[in-house]
Design an enzyme around this catalytic site. Sequence first.
Site, PDB file in Angstrom:
ATOM      1  CG  HIS A   1      38.374  40.141  31.447  1.00 54.36           C
ATOM      2  ND1 HIS A   1      37.530  40.885  30.648  1.00 54.36           N
ATOM      3  CD2 HIS A   1      38.666  40.930  32.521  1.00 54.36           C
ATOM      4  CE1 HIS A   1      37.320  42.066  31.216  1.00 54.36           C
ATOM      5  NE2 HIS A   1      37.980  42.111  32.356  1.00 54.36           N
TER       6      HIS A   1
ATOM      7  CD  GLU B   1      36.957  45.494  32.432  1.00 54.87           C
ATOM      8  OE1 GLU B   1      36.823  45.116  33.617  1.00 54.87           O
ATOM      9  OE2 GLU B   1      37.805  45.028  31.662  1.00 54.87           O
TER      10      GLU B   1
ATOM     11  CG  HIS C   1      36.729  41.196  36.728  1.00 58.18           C
ATOM     12  ND1 HIS C   1      35.574  41.849  36.341  1.00 58.18           N
ATOM     13  CD2 HIS C   1      37.737  41.762  36.011  1.00 58.18           C
ATOM     14  CE1 HIS C   1      35.871  42.763  35.439  1.00 58.18           C
ATOM     15  NE2 HIS C   1      37.178  42.733  35.222  1.00 58.18           N
ATOM     16  CD  GLU C   2      41.400  40.612  35.819  1.00 55.03           C
ATOM     17  OE1 GLU C   2      41.497  40.460  34.584  1.00 55.03           O
ATOM     18  OE2 GLU C   2      41.132  41.711  36.342  1.00 55.03           O
TER      19      GLU C   2
END
Length: 307
Positions: free
Chosen positions: A150, A226, A146-147
Site C-alpha cells: 500500500h 486492495e 500487503h501493507e
Amino acid sequence: MKRFFLLILTNILVMVTISLVINLLGIRPYLTRSGIDLGALAAFALVWGFVGSFVSLALSRTMAKWMQGVVVIDPQRAGDLSWLVQMVHEYAQRAKLPAMPEVGVYPGSEVNAFATGPTKSRSLVAVSAGMLRQMSRDEIEGVIGHEIAHIQNGDMVTLTLIQGVVNAFSIFLARIIAYVVAQAVSSRDEEGSFSPFVYSLVSFIADIFLTLLGSIVVCWFSRQREFRADASCAKLCGSRSKMVAALRRLGRVYEGSAEEESVGAQPALAAMKIASGSGSSWSGFISLFRTHPPLADRIAALERGAL
C-alpha cells in the site's frame, strides 16, 4: 460507519469543520447580485475540496495512533517484537521505500493490520495484538507485505486525490442546492429577500450528506487498490502463497466469529486495513461502503494469477 477506513472518517470531520467555518464567516465569493457565479463557485469548491482532503492526509498517521491506540515500537528497544520490526524493515527495503515506516501494535482481539501516513517517507505500519496471537509468522509476513505494498503504491495519496475531487463536487453541488432552496424560501417571503441563514443551514446539511454519499466513490477505488496491493505483495514475497495463507486465515477467523456476533459488531477498522470481515452479511446499499473486496474474491484473484 465504524468500517469506513480512517482517511474517509478524518476527511468527513475535516469537511464538516471547514463547512461550519465557511458558513459562520459568511465566505461566499461566488454569490453576486445577479445570482451565483458558477465559475467562481467551481474554483472555490476545488480549493476547499482539496484543502480538506490533504489536511486529512496530513493528519492520517496521528489520527491512526490516537483512534486505534497504537503504541509505536522503538527499533532500539523492540525486545520480543524485534522480529516484527525487522520484518517490516525488510519488506520496506524490498519495496525501496525512501525511509523505514514506524512499526506499532494496537490493542484488541481483532486479527488485522493497517498502513497509513502522508508520504512514503512518513508512514506507519501497525498490527493488532490479536493478529500477533493468532497468526503464524508466515501468515503475518503476508499481511506485512500487503501493507508495505500500500505504501509502495502510494495508495493514501491516490485516494486523497480522489477524495479531493469528490469533496469539490460535494461543495459545488451543496451550494447550488442551498442557493435554489434559499431563493425558493425568499420568493414566499413578503419582503422577498435572500435568506443567508437558510442558505448556510442547507449548504451545511448538504455538505455532510454529499460528502457521505461521495464516500461510495472513494470506497470503490479503495477496493480496486486492495487487489493491486495483494498482487504487489505476491511480488514482494516472491510467491502468492504467503498472501493467500494470510487471507485464508482471516477468512477462518471472521467466519468463526460471525457465529457469535454480527460483522457490524466487530472492532472498528482503520486506514488500509488488511480485511473488513468476511463480507457475508454485507448486502444492498451498505455494501457500497465496503473499503475491501470479499476475502474469497481476493484469494481467487491471487490463485488465478491476476497480478
